[in-house]
Enzyme design. Sequence first.
Site, PDB file in Angstrom:
ATOM      1  N   ASP A 197      -7.302  -2.285   4.056  1.00  0.00           N
ATOM      2  CA  ASP A 197      -6.318  -3.279   3.606  1.00  0.00           C
ATOM      3  C   ASP A 197      -6.574  -4.663   4.196  1.00  0.00           C
ATOM      4  O   ASP A 197      -5.952  -5.641   3.783  1.00  0.00           O
ATOM      5  CB  ASP A 197      -4.889  -2.842   3.995  1.00  0.00           C
ATOM      6  CG  ASP A 197      -4.421  -1.646   3.187  1.00  0.00           C
ATOM      7  OD1 ASP A 197      -4.842  -1.523   2.024  1.00  0.00           O
ATOM      8  OD2 ASP A 197      -3.642  -0.833   3.720  1.00  0.00           O
ATOM      9  N   ASP A 250      -1.551  -0.939   5.971  1.00  0.00           N
ATOM     10  CA  ASP A 250      -1.783  -0.454   7.337  1.00  0.00           C
ATOM     11  C   ASP A 250      -3.208   0.025   7.583  1.00  0.00           C
ATOM     12  O   ASP A 250      -3.603   0.245   8.713  1.00  0.00           O
ATOM     13  CB  ASP A 250      -0.820   0.696   7.665  1.00  0.00           C
ATOM     14  CG  ASP A 250      -1.275   2.007   7.048  1.00  0.00           C
ATOM     15  OD1 ASP A 250      -1.638   1.987   5.852  1.00  0.00           O
ATOM     16  OD2 ASP A 250      -1.272   3.032   7.742  1.00  0.00           O
ATOM     17  N   ASP A 280       0.870  -1.168   0.000  1.00  0.00           N
ATOM     18  CA  ASP A 280       0.000   0.000   0.000  1.00  0.00           C
ATOM     19  C   ASP A 280       0.915   1.228   0.000  1.00  0.00           C
ATOM     20  O   ASP A 280       2.118   1.102   0.264  1.00  0.00           O
ATOM     21  CB  ASP A 280      -0.880  -0.041   1.260  1.00  0.00           C
ATOM     22  CG  ASP A 280      -1.782   1.175   1.369  1.00  0.00           C
ATOM     23  OD1 ASP A 280      -2.326   1.580   0.339  1.00  0.00           O
ATOM     24  OD2 ASP A 280      -1.913   1.711   2.480  1.00  0.00           O
TER      25      ASP A 280
END
Length: 619
Positions: A515, A511, A318
């Site tokens: 996600d 995080d 990410d």
Amino acid sequence: MKRKQKKQWIKLILSLFLCLLSFFIKFETKKINNGLLILAYGIVGIDIVLKAIRNLFKGKMLDENFLMTIATLGAFGIGEFPEAVAVMLFYQIGELFQSYAVDKSRKSISDLMEIRPDYANVYRKGKILKVDPDEVKIDEIILVKPGEKIPLDGRVIEGETMLDTKALTGEAVPRKVTVEDEVLSGCINNTSSLKIKVTKEFGESTVKKILDLVENASSRKSVAENFISKFARIYTPVVVIIALLLMLLPNLILKDAQFSDWFYRALSFLVVSCPCALVISIPLAFFLGIGAASKKGVLIKGSNYLEALAKTEIIACDKTGTLTEGVFKVQKIESSGYSKKEVLKMAALAESFSNHPISHSLKQAYGKKMNKKEVTKTQEIAGQGVLAIVEGQTVLVGNEKLMNKYKINFEKSEEEGTLVYVAKNNEWIGTLVISDKIKDDAYKAIQRFKKNRVKKIVMLTGDREKASAYVAKTLNLDEYHAELLPQEKCEWIEKLITEKTENKKVIFVGDGINDAPVLALADIGISMGGLGSDAAIEASDIVIMTDEPSKIASSIQISKKTMRIVKQNSFFAIAIKIGVLLLSALGLTSMWASVFADVGVSILAILNTLRLLDVKKIS
């Protein structure tokens, strides 16, 4: 040194002294020498004999304790007293080495266990009561004095201090916190008292979740460990049957066969056959590997994930909070006919009632106490920005769409990042460039991924195309995909899994709460534990407590080192055992060689495994 280890050392030294006494002093009758050896055996081996007897009644007959007991008692039966004592002595030395290794690794993990708070000082009915953290409820106020651990997650409502977060994140530098800052349980208050409003009950707090992760880490076995467990269950009964046949068949078939000779060979065969080196060293290697990772601030939820890390081929990350700091800051101000201070002031006041991350960054950049009475009207325009009346002036703060909607003549900026245009009384007065800074550690992480032969590094993010392209180019990523919804991230992970080589793994690092599905879908899900959301930490297999992506590379190195040691120990133990088993069956070795092939190999395997305690070379 622990009491149990001291006791073992005393037994070993006393037993060894009696053996040496028997070897070097010839008494009048041999019975005295043999008596000393029997006494030495009793001191060092009685625990193993009793354990073997207890296991017989539990249905666990064919374990290493049983093999040791039968072989050594048999050796006494044929008069080989020194060999019987030697087997037990060497076995106990091996157990001591194992105990030392486990204690060293457990200390790395138990450093995390020390974050458990013993009590909480809670305000109730005008008094401060010392209670169990489990009894504190959400929205209650707690007092944390200097030197005390923060018992529950919360928000600071009074006070300013420096927090020691080392036990929680591995970070040595203390962190400053003040009013309105979020604080995590498990940190130690260094300088002055804090009043904290509790935001989570103890069962949901950061410290409790970390403790649960640590306590359950050993319950998930690796493929190698499962194989050894199954192997031992089949292997041990087979070798016991072979030893019985080796003792009985020659006496039935061969005319000149001597029972004592073949009985000795069968006993030697039994001693060699004990799979101690494999049964002890392989689980120990994974335990030490998990301990080495925790020393680096990485929580691995099971040895199966530690083993899988060594097979990493593709890493997907990410962006916000993983490769970037996740904190938006005003990087640049462009103005038109007004001072930059005036542009920032208008933007900050107009956004003063908003809780959006961009609004926070504007207020933080302004840095002064705002008189919200100067703002008489605010209207949020979804997906575009804010219209506000500030000091009697009509102020617009937002994106291009907002400027176009109100037909404001403005200069389009080409800067990287989130662009916030500001207009006053239908006149464009400036542009603020807000961006999320790339973590310094992210550069190091990408370089180390490539050194670890990671085939592809991909960024999957919901952020805008332009900002994502900048991060991908700056970090030299192999590919990126921007403006993705959570389900689209899942689709990309599924695509990457189909692209990987067989038996290789795809990692996803994230995080955010969005996600969680992707973390669960990837072969290995890694979350950022310091800033990461609870949902992401729950769904992940590995937690990086320091929020440093380079720790993933450290974990891969630890995993590869662990797997190298597992393979070395397995090959060495099996090769030596097969060789000595054949020689024992042919009567070409004594029980001393058998002792080396069993206990000696175990000690060497444990010593080799101890190399995992040295993680200084892994950055």
